[in-house]
Design a protein around this motif. Structure first.
Motif, PDB file in Angstrom:
ATOM      1  N   TRP A  88     -11.786 -16.644   8.174  1.00 31.20           N
ATOM      2  CA  TRP A  88     -11.795 -16.278   6.763  1.00 31.20           C
ATOM      3  C   TRP A  88     -10.499 -15.570   6.382  1.00 31.20           C
ATOM      4  O   TRP A  88      -9.960 -15.792   5.298  1.00 31.20           O
ATOM      5  CB  TRP A  88     -12.997 -15.377   6.488  1.00 31.20           C
ATOM      6  CG  TRP A  88     -13.067 -14.918   5.059  1.00 31.20           C
ATOM      7  CD1 TRP A  88     -13.575 -15.598   3.989  1.00 31.20           C
ATOM      8  CD2 TRP A  88     -12.600 -13.669   4.549  1.00 31.20           C
ATOM      9  NE1 TRP A  88     -13.453 -14.849   2.850  1.00 31.20           N
ATOM     10  CE2 TRP A  88     -12.860 -13.664   3.162  1.00 31.20           C
ATOM     11  CE3 TRP A  88     -11.991 -12.556   5.127  1.00 31.20           C
ATOM     12  CZ2 TRP A  88     -12.533 -12.588   2.343  1.00 31.20           C
ATOM     13  CZ3 TRP A  88     -11.662 -11.485   4.315  1.00 31.20           C
ATOM     14  CH2 TRP A  88     -11.930 -11.505   2.954  1.00 31.20           C
ATOM     15  N   ARG A 112      -7.766 -18.182   5.954  1.00 28.43           N
ATOM     16  CA  ARG A 112      -7.935 -18.913   4.692  1.00 28.43           C
ATOM     17  C   ARG A 112      -7.540 -18.031   3.508  1.00 28.43           C
ATOM     18  O   ARG A 112      -6.945 -18.511   2.533  1.00 28.43           O
ATOM     19  CB  ARG A 112      -9.385 -19.379   4.541  1.00 28.43           C
ATOM     20  CG  ARG A 112      -9.766 -20.545   5.433  1.00 28.43           C
ATOM     21  CD  ARG A 112     -11.053 -21.196   4.970  1.00 28.43           C
ATOM     22  NE  ARG A 112     -12.164 -20.260   4.966  1.00 28.43           N
ATOM     23  CZ  ARG A 112     -12.983 -20.064   5.977  1.00 28.43           C
ATOM     24  NH1 ARG A 112     -12.823 -20.752   7.116  1.00 28.43           N
ATOM     25  NH2 ARG A 112     -13.984 -19.189   5.894  1.00 28.43           N
ATOM     26  N   ASN A 113      -7.865 -16.744   3.580  1.00 33.19           N
ATOM     27  CA  ASN A 113      -7.544 -15.836   2.494  1.00 33.19           C
ATOM     28  C   ASN A 113      -6.038 -15.670   2.351  1.00 33.19           C
ATOM     29  O   ASN A 113      -5.504 -15.624   1.236  1.00 33.19           O
ATOM     30  CB  ASN A 113      -8.188 -14.472   2.750  1.00 33.19           C
ATOM     31  CG  ASN A 113      -8.285 -13.639   1.483  1.00 33.19           C
ATOM     32  OD1 ASN A 113      -7.842 -14.056   0.431  1.00 33.19           O
ATOM     33  ND2 ASN A 113      -8.875 -12.472   1.604  1.00 33.19           N
ATOM     34  N   GLU A 146      -3.736 -17.871   3.206  1.00 32.98           N
ATOM     35  CA  GLU A 146      -3.204 -19.114   2.652  1.00 32.98           C
ATOM     36  C   GLU A 146      -3.511 -19.228   1.156  1.00 32.98           C
ATOM     37  O   GLU A 146      -2.626 -19.583   0.358  1.00 32.98           O
ATOM     38  CB  GLU A 146      -3.796 -20.305   3.405  1.00 32.98           C
ATOM     39  CG  GLU A 146      -3.283 -21.647   2.911  1.00 32.98           C
ATOM     40  CD  GLU A 146      -3.896 -22.810   3.671  1.00 32.98           C
ATOM     41  OE1 GLU A 146      -3.569 -23.962   3.344  1.00 32.98           O
ATOM     42  OE2 GLU A 146      -4.709 -22.550   4.590  1.00 32.98           O
ATOM     43  N   GLN A 147      -4.741 -18.933   0.753  1.00 33.87           N
ATOM     44  CA  GLN A 147      -5.122 -19.067  -0.648  1.00 33.87           C
ATOM     45  C   GLN A 147      -4.401 -18.046  -1.514  1.00 33.87           C
ATOM     46  O   GLN A 147      -3.980 -18.359  -2.641  1.00 33.87           O
ATOM     47  CB  GLN A 147      -6.635 -18.898  -0.790  1.00 33.87           C
ATOM     48  CG  GLN A 147      -7.142 -19.113  -2.216  1.00 33.87           C
ATOM     49  CD  GLN A 147      -8.647 -19.009  -2.305  1.00 33.87           C
ATOM     50  OE1 GLN A 147      -9.313 -18.710  -1.319  1.00 33.87           O
ATOM     51  NE2 GLN A 147      -9.192 -19.253  -3.487  1.00 33.87           N
ATOM     52  N   ARG A 148      -4.237 -16.835  -1.016  1.00 32.50           N
ATOM     53  CA  ARG A 148      -3.577 -15.782  -1.796  1.00 32.50           C
ATOM     54  C   ARG A 148      -2.158 -16.190  -2.170  1.00 32.50           C
ATOM     55  O   ARG A 148      -1.772 -16.162  -3.339  1.00 32.50           O
ATOM     56  CB  ARG A 148      -3.557 -14.482  -0.993  1.00 32.50           C
ATOM     57  CG  ARG A 148      -2.645 -13.407  -1.579  1.00 32.50           C
ATOM     58  CD  ARG A 148      -2.470 -12.262  -0.607  1.00 32.50           C
ATOM     59  NE  ARG A 148      -1.423 -11.359  -1.021  1.00 32.50           N
ATOM     60  CZ  ARG A 148      -1.596 -10.308  -1.810  1.00 32.50           C
ATOM     61  NH1 ARG A 148      -2.776 -10.050  -2.296  1.00 32.50           N
ATOM     62  NH2 ARG A 148      -0.586  -9.520  -2.132  1.00 32.50           N
ATOM     63  N   SER A 174      -0.727 -19.124  -1.953  1.00 36.36           N
ATOM     64  CA  SER A 174      -0.683 -20.371  -2.715  1.00 36.36           C
ATOM     65  C   SER A 174      -0.907 -20.104  -4.197  1.00 36.36           C
ATOM     66  O   SER A 174      -0.219 -20.678  -5.064  1.00 36.36           O
ATOM     67  CB  SER A 174      -1.734 -21.344  -2.181  1.00 36.36           C
ATOM     68  OG  SER A 174      -1.787 -22.512  -2.978  1.00 36.36           O
ATOM     69  N   THR A 175      -1.860 -19.200  -4.511  1.00 34.49           N
ATOM     70  CA  THR A 175      -2.125 -18.852  -5.905  1.00 34.49           C
ATOM     71  C   THR A 175      -0.936 -18.122  -6.518  1.00 34.49           C
ATOM     72  O   THR A 175      -0.554 -18.381  -7.665  1.00 34.49           O
ATOM     73  CB  THR A 175      -3.388 -17.984  -6.005  1.00 34.49           C
ATOM     74  OG1 THR A 175      -4.477 -18.651  -5.363  1.00 34.49           O
ATOM     75  CG2 THR A 175      -3.740 -17.704  -7.449  1.00 34.49           C
ATOM     76  N   ASP A 191       1.751 -20.668  -7.285  1.00 32.33           N
ATOM     77  CA  ASP A 191       1.402 -21.510  -8.436  1.00 32.33           C
ATOM     78  C   ASP A 191       1.603 -20.756  -9.747  1.00 32.33           C
ATOM     79  O   ASP A 191       2.140 -21.311 -10.717  1.00 32.33           O
ATOM     80  CB  ASP A 191      -0.046 -21.985  -8.320  1.00 32.33           C
ATOM     81  CG  ASP A 191      -0.241 -22.983  -7.186  1.00 32.33           C
ATOM     82  OD1 ASP A 191       0.769 -23.558  -6.726  1.00 32.33           O
ATOM     83  OD2 ASP A 191      -1.396 -23.178  -6.755  1.00 32.33           O
ATOM     84  N   THR A 203      -8.348 -13.975 -12.782  1.00 34.08           N
ATOM     85  CA  THR A 203      -7.637 -14.258 -11.528  1.00 34.08           C
ATOM     86  C   THR A 203      -6.132 -14.157 -11.737  1.00 34.08           C
ATOM     87  O   THR A 203      -5.408 -13.573 -10.912  1.00 34.08           O
ATOM     88  CB  THR A 203      -8.001 -15.659 -11.016  1.00 34.08           C
ATOM     89  OG1 THR A 203      -9.409 -15.735 -10.808  1.00 34.08           O
ATOM     90  CG2 THR A 203      -7.289 -15.957  -9.714  1.00 34.08           C
TER      91      THR A 203
END
Length: 484
Positions: free
Chosen positions: A334, A337-338, A340-342, A344-345, A348, A386
Protein backbone atom coordinates in the motif's frame (compact mmCIF):
# COMPACT_ATOMS: atom_id res chain seq x y z
CA UNK A 1 -49.77 8.28 25.99
CA UNK A 2 -46.38 7.91 24.30
CA UNK A 3 -45.96 4.84 22.16
CA UNK A 4 -42.54 3.52 21.13
CA UNK A 5 -41.83 1.33 18.14
CA UNK A 6 -38.75 0.01 16.33
CA UNK A 7 -38.30 0.40 12.59
CA UNK A 8 -35.53 -0.65 10.22
CA UNK A 9 -34.44 2.21 7.97
CA UNK A 10 -31.97 1.76 5.09
CA UNK A 11 -29.90 4.74 4.04
CA UNK A 12 -27.05 5.00 1.56
CA UNK A 13 -24.15 7.15 2.77
CA UNK A 14 -20.61 7.63 1.55
CA UNK A 15 -17.85 7.18 4.10
CA UNK A 16 -14.09 7.01 3.87
CA UNK A 17 -12.27 3.98 5.16
CA UNK A 18 -9.47 4.61 7.69
CA UNK A 19 -6.87 3.75 5.03
CA UNK A 20 -8.40 6.17 2.53
CA UNK A 21 -8.54 8.88 5.18
CA UNK A 22 -4.86 8.26 5.85
CA UNK A 23 -4.11 8.51 2.12
CA UNK A 24 -5.91 11.86 1.98
CA UNK A 25 -3.81 13.18 4.87
CA UNK A 26 -0.63 12.00 3.18
CA UNK A 27 -1.59 13.73 -0.06
CA UNK A 28 -1.67 17.16 1.53
CA UNK A 29 1.66 16.66 3.32
CA UNK A 30 4.72 18.52 2.13
CA UNK A 31 7.31 16.38 0.38
CA UNK A 32 9.63 16.72 3.38
CA UNK A 33 7.02 15.42 5.81
CA UNK A 34 5.98 12.69 3.38
CA UNK A 35 9.60 11.60 2.98
CA UNK A 36 10.00 11.41 6.76
CA UNK A 37 6.86 9.30 6.99
CA UNK A 38 8.12 6.89 4.32
CA UNK A 39 11.51 6.71 6.04
CA UNK A 40 9.80 5.91 9.33
CA UNK A 41 7.76 3.16 7.64
CA UNK A 42 10.93 1.86 6.01
CA UNK A 43 12.52 1.42 9.44
CA UNK A 44 9.53 -0.48 10.82
CA UNK A 45 8.47 -2.64 7.89
CA UNK A 46 10.74 -5.62 7.07
CA UNK A 47 9.33 -5.89 3.53
CA UNK A 48 10.56 -2.44 2.48
CA UNK A 49 14.13 -1.57 1.60
CA UNK A 50 15.99 1.42 0.14
CA UNK A 51 15.96 1.50 -3.64
CA UNK A 52 19.60 2.55 -4.11
CA UNK A 53 21.16 1.58 -7.43
CA UNK A 54 18.34 -0.86 -8.04
CA UNK A 55 19.44 -1.98 -11.48
CA UNK A 56 22.96 -2.95 -10.45
CA UNK A 57 21.69 -4.62 -7.28
CA UNK A 58 19.11 -6.67 -9.12
CA UNK A 59 21.64 -7.76 -11.75
CA UNK A 60 24.18 -8.78 -9.11
CA UNK A 61 21.57 -10.66 -7.09
CA UNK A 62 20.26 -12.46 -10.16
CA UNK A 63 23.81 -13.39 -11.22
CA UNK A 64 24.65 -14.87 -7.81
CA UNK A 65 21.46 -16.88 -7.65
CA UNK A 66 21.89 -18.21 -11.19
CA UNK A 67 25.49 -19.18 -10.47
CA UNK A 68 24.49 -21.00 -7.30
CA UNK A 69 21.70 -22.82 -9.12
CA UNK A 70 23.97 -23.99 -11.93
CA UNK A 71 26.46 -25.43 -9.45
CA UNK A 72 23.71 -27.60 -7.98
CA UNK A 73 22.60 -28.75 -11.45
CA UNK A 74 19.29 -26.87 -11.12
CA UNK A 75 17.86 -23.82 -12.83
CA UNK A 76 17.19 -20.46 -11.22
CA UNK A 77 13.46 -20.65 -11.94
CA UNK A 78 13.12 -24.12 -10.48
CA UNK A 79 14.99 -23.22 -7.31
CA UNK A 80 13.00 -20.06 -6.53
CA UNK A 81 9.59 -21.63 -7.19
CA UNK A 82 9.93 -24.82 -5.16
CA UNK A 83 6.79 -25.35 -3.09
CA UNK A 84 7.04 -25.92 0.69
CA UNK A 85 5.44 -29.35 0.48
CA UNK A 86 8.04 -30.63 -1.99
CA UNK A 87 11.36 -32.12 -1.01
CA UNK A 88 12.32 -30.78 2.37
CA UNK A 89 15.99 -30.58 1.42
CA UNK A 90 15.21 -28.69 -1.78
CA UNK A 91 12.97 -26.17 0.00
CA UNK A 92 15.46 -25.51 2.79
CA UNK A 93 18.30 -25.15 0.29
CA UNK A 94 16.31 -22.69 -1.80
CA UNK A 95 15.43 -20.59 1.25
CA UNK A 96 19.05 -20.63 2.34
CA UNK A 97 20.21 -19.35 -1.05
CA UNK A 98 17.67 -16.55 -0.97
CA UNK A 99 18.73 -15.47 2.51
CA UNK A 100 22.45 -15.60 1.66
CA UNK A 101 21.93 -13.67 -1.58
CA UNK A 102 19.99 -10.92 0.18
CA UNK A 103 22.57 -10.76 3.00
CA UNK A 104 25.38 -10.46 0.46
CA UNK A 105 23.60 -7.58 -1.20
CA UNK A 106 23.13 -5.88 2.17
CA UNK A 107 26.83 -6.22 2.99
CA UNK A 108 27.79 -4.69 -0.33
CA UNK A 109 25.45 -1.76 0.27
CA UNK A 110 26.93 -1.12 3.71
CA UNK A 111 30.60 -1.55 2.70
CA UNK A 112 30.61 0.26 -0.62
CA UNK A 113 33.17 2.68 0.80
CA UNK A 114 31.45 5.76 -0.60
CA UNK A 115 31.33 8.94 1.45
CA UNK A 116 27.85 10.12 2.28
CA UNK A 117 26.86 13.72 1.74
CA UNK A 118 25.98 13.88 5.45
CA UNK A 119 29.57 12.94 6.30
CA UNK A 120 30.78 15.99 4.38
CA UNK A 121 28.48 18.48 6.12
CA UNK A 122 30.16 21.00 8.36
CA UNK A 123 29.34 20.62 12.03
CA UNK A 124 27.26 23.42 13.48
CA UNK A 125 29.15 26.08 15.44
CA UNK A 126 27.15 27.96 18.04
CA UNK A 127 27.68 31.58 19.04
CA UNK A 128 29.05 30.59 22.45
CA UNK A 129 31.54 28.16 20.87
CA UNK A 130 32.68 30.89 18.49
CA UNK A 131 33.20 33.38 21.33
CA UNK A 132 34.85 30.89 23.69
CA UNK A 133 37.39 29.95 21.03
CA UNK A 134 38.33 33.62 20.64
CA UNK A 135 38.67 34.14 24.38
CA UNK A 136 40.93 31.11 24.68
CA UNK A 137 43.44 32.72 22.31
CA UNK A 138 43.67 35.91 24.41
CA UNK A 139 46.33 36.35 27.06
CA UNK A 140 44.07 36.73 30.07
CA UNK A 141 44.41 35.75 33.68
CA UNK A 142 42.41 32.83 34.97
CA UNK A 143 40.00 35.09 36.86
CA UNK A 144 39.40 37.45 33.93
CA UNK A 145 38.97 34.53 31.53
CA UNK A 146 36.42 32.88 33.82
CA UNK A 147 34.36 36.07 34.09
CA UNK A 148 34.45 36.53 30.31
CA UNK A 149 33.19 32.98 29.89
CA UNK A 150 30.38 33.76 32.34
CA UNK A 151 29.36 36.74 30.19
CA UNK A 152 29.37 34.59 27.06
CA UNK A 153 27.18 31.94 28.66
CA UNK A 154 24.70 34.65 29.69
CA UNK A 155 24.18 35.92 26.13
CA UNK A 156 20.94 35.15 24.32
CA UNK A 157 20.71 33.69 20.83
CA UNK A 158 20.69 37.11 19.14
CA UNK A 159 23.91 38.11 20.93
CA UNK A 160 22.38 40.47 23.50
CA UNK A 161 23.10 40.51 27.23
CA UNK A 162 19.72 41.11 28.84
CA UNK A 163 20.69 39.98 32.35
CA UNK A 164 21.90 42.92 34.50
CA UNK A 165 25.50 42.61 35.61
CA UNK A 166 24.61 42.96 39.31
CA UNK A 167 22.44 39.84 38.98
CA UNK A 168 25.31 37.87 37.46
CA UNK A 169 27.41 38.58 40.54
CA UNK A 170 25.05 36.43 42.61
CA UNK A 171 25.72 33.43 40.36
CA UNK A 172 29.52 33.67 40.34
CA UNK A 173 31.15 32.11 43.40
CA UNK A 174 34.77 33.22 43.50
CA UNK A 175 37.26 34.07 46.19
CA UNK A 176 37.63 36.99 46.66
CA UNK A 177 34.04 37.91 45.69
CA UNK A 178 33.49 39.39 42.26
CA UNK A 179 33.01 43.14 42.04
CA UNK A 180 30.82 44.95 39.52
CA UNK A 181 33.78 46.69 37.90
CA UNK A 182 35.34 43.29 37.10
CA UNK A 183 32.23 42.17 35.24
CA UNK A 184 32.18 45.48 33.38
CA UNK A 185 35.75 44.86 32.22
CA UNK A 186 34.85 41.29 31.21
CA UNK A 187 31.89 42.63 29.23
CA UNK A 188 34.16 45.03 27.35
CA UNK A 189 36.38 42.07 26.44
CA UNK A 190 33.41 40.14 25.07
CA UNK A 191 32.18 43.20 23.16
CA UNK A 192 35.56 43.39 21.42
CA UNK A 193 35.05 39.94 19.89
CA UNK A 194 33.56 39.04 16.55
CA UNK A 195 30.85 39.43 15.40
CA UNK A 196 30.82 43.12 16.13
CA UNK A 197 27.90 44.15 18.29
CA UNK A 198 27.81 41.02 20.41
CA UNK A 199 27.35 41.57 24.15
CA UNK A 200 25.23 44.71 23.68
CA UNK A 201 22.49 45.52 26.17
CA UNK A 202 20.36 47.57 23.79
CA UNK A 203 19.91 48.18 20.07
CA UNK A 204 21.67 51.53 20.32
CA UNK A 205 24.70 49.96 22.03
CA UNK A 206 24.74 47.14 19.44
CA UNK A 207 24.86 49.66 16.59
CA UNK A 208 27.46 51.80 18.36
CA UNK A 209 29.75 48.77 18.65
CA UNK A 210 29.63 48.42 14.87
CA UNK A 211 30.15 52.07 13.91
CA UNK A 212 33.91 51.53 13.61
CA UNK A 213 33.14 49.78 10.31
CA UNK A 214 32.24 53.18 8.79
CA UNK A 215 35.48 54.47 7.23
CA UNK A 216 34.49 58.11 6.72
CA UNK A 217 35.20 60.04 9.93
CA UNK A 218 32.49 62.66 9.37
CA UNK A 219 29.87 60.06 8.51
CA UNK A 220 30.87 57.98 11.53
CA UNK A 221 30.51 60.98 13.87
CA UNK A 222 27.11 61.84 12.44
CA UNK A 223 26.02 58.20 12.72
CA UNK A 224 27.16 58.19 16.35
CA UNK A 225 24.93 61.17 17.10
CA UNK A 226 21.92 59.67 15.35
CA UNK A 227 22.26 56.28 17.07
CA UNK A 228 22.87 57.76 20.51
CA UNK A 229 20.28 60.55 20.52
CA UNK A 230 17.81 60.11 17.66
CA UNK A 231 17.19 56.37 17.31
CA UNK A 232 13.34 56.71 17.18
CA UNK A 233 13.63 59.19 14.29
CA UNK A 234 15.96 56.76 12.51
CA UNK A 235 13.45 53.92 12.95
CA UNK A 236 10.63 56.15 11.63
CA UNK A 237 12.77 57.23 8.65
CA UNK A 238 12.14 60.84 9.57
CA UNK A 239 14.84 62.27 7.33
CA UNK A 240 13.31 65.74 7.30
CA UNK A 241 13.19 65.91 11.10
CA UNK A 242 16.79 64.68 11.45
CA UNK A 243 17.89 67.22 8.85
CA UNK A 244 16.39 70.05 10.90
CA UNK A 245 17.76 68.77 14.22
CA UNK A 246 21.30 68.16 12.96
CA UNK A 247 21.37 71.08 10.49
CA UNK A 248 22.50 68.83 7.64
CA UNK A 249 21.19 68.48 4.07
CA UNK A 250 18.54 65.74 3.65
CA UNK A 251 20.74 63.93 1.12
CA UNK A 252 23.57 63.65 3.70
CA UNK A 253 21.18 62.43 6.39
CA UNK A 254 19.70 59.91 3.94
CA UNK A 255 23.16 58.53 3.15
CA UNK A 256 24.11 58.17 6.81
CA UNK A 257 20.80 56.49 7.66
CA UNK A 258 21.22 54.02 4.79
CA UNK A 259 24.71 53.18 6.08
CA UNK A 260 23.39 52.60 9.61
CA UNK A 261 20.67 50.30 8.31
CA UNK A 262 23.35 48.07 6.78
CA UNK A 263 24.60 47.28 10.27
CA UNK A 264 23.41 44.08 11.94
CA UNK A 265 21.01 44.65 14.88
CA UNK A 266 21.02 40.90 15.68
CA UNK A 267 24.67 39.76 15.31
CA UNK A 268 24.14 36.53 17.22
CA UNK A 269 21.81 35.18 14.55
CA UNK A 270 24.80 34.61 12.27
CA UNK A 271 25.64 31.69 14.53
CA UNK A 272 23.76 29.21 16.61
CA UNK A 273 20.91 27.25 15.11
CA UNK A 274 21.35 27.06 11.36
CA UNK A 275 18.22 25.04 10.67
CA UNK A 276 16.62 26.95 7.82
CA UNK A 277 13.42 25.70 6.26
CA UNK A 278 14.50 25.69 2.64
CA UNK A 279 11.86 25.31 -0.03
CA UNK A 280 12.57 22.23 -2.15
CA UNK A 281 10.53 22.26 -5.36
CA UNK A 282 8.41 19.21 -6.05
CA UNK A 283 8.20 19.95 -9.77
CA UNK A 284 10.75 21.45 -12.14
CA UNK A 285 9.45 23.24 -15.23
CA UNK A 286 11.62 23.36 -18.35
CA UNK A 287 11.08 24.38 -21.93
CA UNK A 288 11.80 21.39 -24.17
CA UNK A 289 11.55 21.77 -27.94
CA UNK A 290 9.44 24.89 -27.57
CA UNK A 291 6.98 23.33 -25.10
CA UNK A 292 6.81 23.86 -21.36
CA UNK A 293 6.96 20.54 -19.54
CA UNK A 294 6.80 19.59 -15.87
CA UNK A 295 9.15 17.01 -14.38
CA UNK A 296 9.25 15.60 -10.87
CA UNK A 297 12.24 16.62 -8.79
CA UNK A 298 14.08 13.31 -8.21
CA UNK A 299 15.36 14.60 -4.87
CA UNK A 300 11.90 14.54 -3.27
CA UNK A 301 10.76 11.11 -4.50
CA UNK A 302 11.41 8.45 -1.81
CA UNK A 303 13.57 5.66 -3.21
CA UNK A 304 11.97 2.61 -1.68
CA UNK A 305 10.99 -0.79 -3.04
CA UNK A 306 9.54 -4.10 -1.94
CA UNK A 307 12.09 -6.62 -0.70
CA UNK A 308 11.04 -9.39 -3.08
CA UNK A 309 13.20 -11.98 -1.36
CA UNK A 310 11.41 -11.55 1.97
CA UNK A 311 8.03 -11.35 0.24
CA UNK A 312 8.64 -14.63 -1.63
CA UNK A 313 9.83 -16.40 1.51
CA UNK A 314 6.81 -15.21 3.45
CA UNK A 315 4.36 -16.28 0.73
CA UNK A 316 6.03 -19.69 0.60
CA UNK A 317 5.70 -20.30 4.35
CA UNK A 318 2.56 -18.27 5.04
CA UNK A 319 0.23 -19.55 7.76
CA UNK A 320 -2.38 -18.29 10.18
CA UNK A 321 0.25 -17.95 12.91
CA UNK A 322 2.07 -15.10 11.16
CA UNK A 323 -0.85 -12.78 10.47
CA UNK A 324 1.18 -9.81 11.70
CA UNK A 325 3.76 -10.34 8.96
CA UNK A 326 0.92 -10.46 6.45
CA UNK A 327 -0.24 -7.06 7.67
CA UNK A 328 3.31 -5.74 7.19
CA UNK A 329 3.38 -7.04 3.62
CA UNK A 330 0.02 -5.46 2.87
CA UNK A 331 1.19 -2.16 4.34
CA UNK A 332 4.38 -2.27 2.27
CA UNK A 333 2.45 -2.73 -0.96
CA UNK A 334 0.00 0.00 0.00
CA UNK A 335 2.88 2.38 0.76
CA UNK A 336 4.44 1.79 -2.65
CA UNK A 337 1.11 2.37 -4.39
CA UNK A 338 0.59 5.53 -2.35
CA UNK A 339 4.03 6.87 -3.33
CA UNK A 340 3.34 6.22 -7.00
CA UNK A 341 -0.18 7.69 -6.93
CA UNK A 342 0.88 10.77 -4.94
CA UNK A 343 3.61 11.88 -7.30
CA UNK A 344 1.62 10.93 -10.39
CA UNK A 345 -1.20 13.22 -9.19
CA UNK A 346 1.24 16.05 -8.39
CA UNK A 347 2.76 15.78 -11.86
CA UNK A 348 -0.64 15.74 -13.58
CA UNK A 349 -1.79 18.83 -11.67
CA UNK A 350 1.47 20.66 -12.36
CA UNK A 351 1.28 19.86 -16.07
CA UNK A 352 -2.31 21.12 -16.21
CA UNK A 353 -1.28 24.35 -14.48
CA UNK A 354 1.58 25.18 -16.82
CA UNK A 355 -0.64 24.36 -19.79
CA UNK A 356 -2.90 27.24 -18.75
CA UNK A 357 -0.24 29.56 -17.37
CA UNK A 358 2.36 29.28 -20.12
CA UNK A 359 2.09 33.04 -20.76
CA UNK A 360 3.23 33.62 -17.17
CA UNK A 361 6.31 31.50 -17.85
CA UNK A 362 7.01 33.47 -21.02
CA UNK A 363 6.22 37.04 -20.00
CA UNK A 364 5.99 37.24 -16.20
CA UNK A 365 3.36 37.98 -13.52
CA UNK A 366 1.33 40.44 -15.61
CA UNK A 367 0.50 37.59 -18.02
CA UNK A 368 -0.99 35.40 -15.27
CA UNK A 369 -4.52 34.23 -16.13
CA UNK A 370 -7.38 33.71 -13.67
CA UNK A 371 -7.53 30.04 -12.71
CA UNK A 372 -9.81 28.03 -10.46
CA UNK A 373 -9.52 24.61 -8.84
CA UNK A 374 -12.49 23.28 -10.79
CA UNK A 375 -10.76 23.85 -14.13
CA UNK A 376 -7.72 21.82 -13.09
CA UNK A 377 -9.90 19.15 -11.44
CA UNK A 378 -11.80 18.61 -14.69
CA UNK A 379 -8.52 18.39 -16.61
CA UNK A 380 -6.95 15.70 -14.39
CA UNK A 381 -10.20 13.89 -13.59
CA UNK A 382 -10.08 14.47 -9.85
CA UNK A 383 -12.22 16.20 -7.26
CA UNK A 384 -11.62 19.86 -6.39
CA UNK A 385 -10.73 18.88 -2.82
CA UNK A 386 -8.04 16.55 -4.17
CA UNK A 387 -6.54 19.34 -6.28
CA UNK A 388 -6.64 21.64 -3.25
CA UNK A 389 -4.70 19.10 -1.19
CA UNK A 390 -2.19 18.52 -3.99
CA UNK A 391 -1.44 22.24 -4.25
CA UNK A 392 -0.95 22.57 -0.48
CA UNK A 393 2.74 22.85 0.50
CA UNK A 394 3.88 21.81 -2.99
CA UNK A 395 6.26 24.01 -4.95
CA UNK A 396 7.16 24.46 -8.60
CA UNK A 397 10.53 25.68 -9.86
CA UNK A 398 10.20 27.87 -12.95
CA UNK A 399 12.50 30.27 -14.81
CA UNK A 400 10.51 33.01 -13.03
CA UNK A 401 11.31 31.62 -9.58
CA UNK A 402 10.00 29.01 -7.15
CA UNK A 403 6.28 29.29 -6.41
CA UNK A 404 3.76 27.33 -4.40
CA UNK A 405 1.24 25.65 -6.68
CA UNK A 406 -1.49 27.75 -5.05
CA UNK A 407 0.25 30.83 -6.46
CA UNK A 408 -1.13 30.03 -9.91
CA UNK A 409 -4.76 30.14 -8.75
CA UNK A 410 -6.64 33.44 -8.46
CA UNK A 411 -10.16 34.66 -9.01
CA UNK A 412 -11.01 36.67 -12.09
CA UNK A 413 -11.30 40.46 -11.87
CA UNK A 414 -13.21 41.99 -14.79
CA UNK A 415 -11.65 45.09 -16.35
CA UNK A 416 -13.54 48.00 -17.92
CA UNK A 417 -13.33 46.43 -21.38
CA UNK A 418 -14.87 43.19 -20.11
CA UNK A 419 -11.65 41.14 -20.10
CA UNK A 420 -10.75 39.03 -17.08
CA UNK A 421 -7.58 39.79 -15.16
CA UNK A 422 -6.02 37.88 -12.28
CA UNK A 423 -4.98 39.35 -8.95
CA UNK A 424 -1.41 38.19 -9.61
CA UNK A 425 -1.29 40.28 -12.78
CA UNK A 426 -2.53 43.33 -10.89
CA UNK A 427 0.11 42.80 -8.19
CA UNK A 428 2.77 42.61 -10.90
CA UNK A 429 1.48 45.88 -12.40
CA UNK A 430 1.54 47.57 -8.97
CA UNK A 431 5.10 46.40 -8.41
CA UNK A 432 6.20 47.78 -11.80
CA UNK A 433 4.57 51.13 -10.99
CA UNK A 434 6.36 51.41 -7.65
CA UNK A 435 9.72 50.37 -9.12
CA UNK A 436 9.39 53.09 -11.77
CA UNK A 437 8.36 55.84 -9.33
CA UNK A 438 10.53 58.79 -8.39
CA UNK A 439 12.34 58.51 -5.06
CA UNK A 440 11.32 62.04 -4.12
CA UNK A 441 7.67 61.61 -5.11
CA UNK A 442 6.57 58.00 -4.45
CA UNK A 443 3.09 56.88 -5.42
CA UNK A 444 0.44 56.67 -2.73
CA UNK A 445 -2.08 53.84 -2.73
CA UNK A 446 -4.74 56.29 -3.88
CA UNK A 447 -2.59 57.42 -6.81
CA UNK A 448 -1.91 53.81 -7.79
CA UNK A 449 -5.66 53.16 -7.69
CA UNK A 450 -6.25 56.15 -9.97
CA UNK A 451 -3.61 55.02 -12.48
CA UNK A 452 -5.04 51.49 -12.54
CA UNK A 453 -8.47 52.98 -13.21
CA UNK A 454 -7.04 54.88 -16.15
CA UNK A 455 -5.86 51.55 -17.58
CA UNK A 456 -9.35 50.08 -17.23
CA UNK A 457 -8.73 48.18 -13.98
CA UNK A 458 -11.24 49.17 -11.34
CA UNK A 459 -9.60 48.18 -8.03
CA UNK A 460 -10.48 49.50 -4.57
CA UNK A 461 -7.81 51.42 -2.69
CA UNK A 462 -7.88 48.93 0.21
CA UNK A 463 -7.23 46.16 -2.34
CA UNK A 464 -4.20 48.07 -3.61
CA UNK A 465 -2.98 48.42 -0.02
CA UNK A 466 -3.44 44.67 0.54
CA UNK A 467 -1.55 43.81 -2.66
CA UNK A 468 1.27 46.22 -1.74
CA UNK A 469 1.61 44.59 1.66
CA UNK A 470 1.63 41.15 0.04
CA UNK A 471 4.55 42.38 -2.09
CA UNK A 472 6.29 43.54 1.14
CA UNK A 473 6.54 47.10 -0.11
CA UNK A 474 6.53 49.85 2.50
CA UNK A 475 4.03 52.69 2.63
CA UNK A 476 4.54 55.91 0.71
CA UNK A 477 6.07 57.79 3.66
CA UNK A 478 8.83 55.23 4.14
CA UNK A 479 9.60 55.05 0.42
CA UNK A 480 10.21 58.79 0.11
CA UNK A 481 13.82 59.68 -0.65
CA UNK A 482 15.54 63.06 -0.43
CA UNK A 483 17.87 63.73 -3.31
CA UNK A 484 18.62 67.34 -2.41
Amino acid sequence: MIQMDVRADQRQTQTLSPRLQHAVRLLQMSSLDFGLMVRDTLGKNPFLEPDDDIDDADDAERSELETGAQKEGDTFEERTTTAPNESADGGEESDRDLWLADAAMGNRRESDGETSALDMMMAERSLSMHLHSQLNTMQLGERDLTLAHVIVESLEDDGYLRTPLHELIEHVAMDPPVELVELQIALKMVQSLEPAGVGARSVAECLELQLHEIECVEMRALAQTIVADHLPALAARDVAGLSRLLDKPPAVIEGVCDRIRRLDPRPGWRWGSSHVAYVVPDVIVKKIRGEWQAQLNPAIVPRVRLNQVYADLFQRHRSAENAEMGAHLQEARWTLRNVEQRFSTILDVAQAIIKRQRHFLEFGPMAMKPLGLREIAEEVGAHESTVSRVTNNKYMSTPRGVFELKHFFSRAMVSANGRACSGTAIRGLIQDMIEAESGGEPLSDAEITRQLSQQGLVVARRTVTKYRQMLRIEAVGRRRRHDA
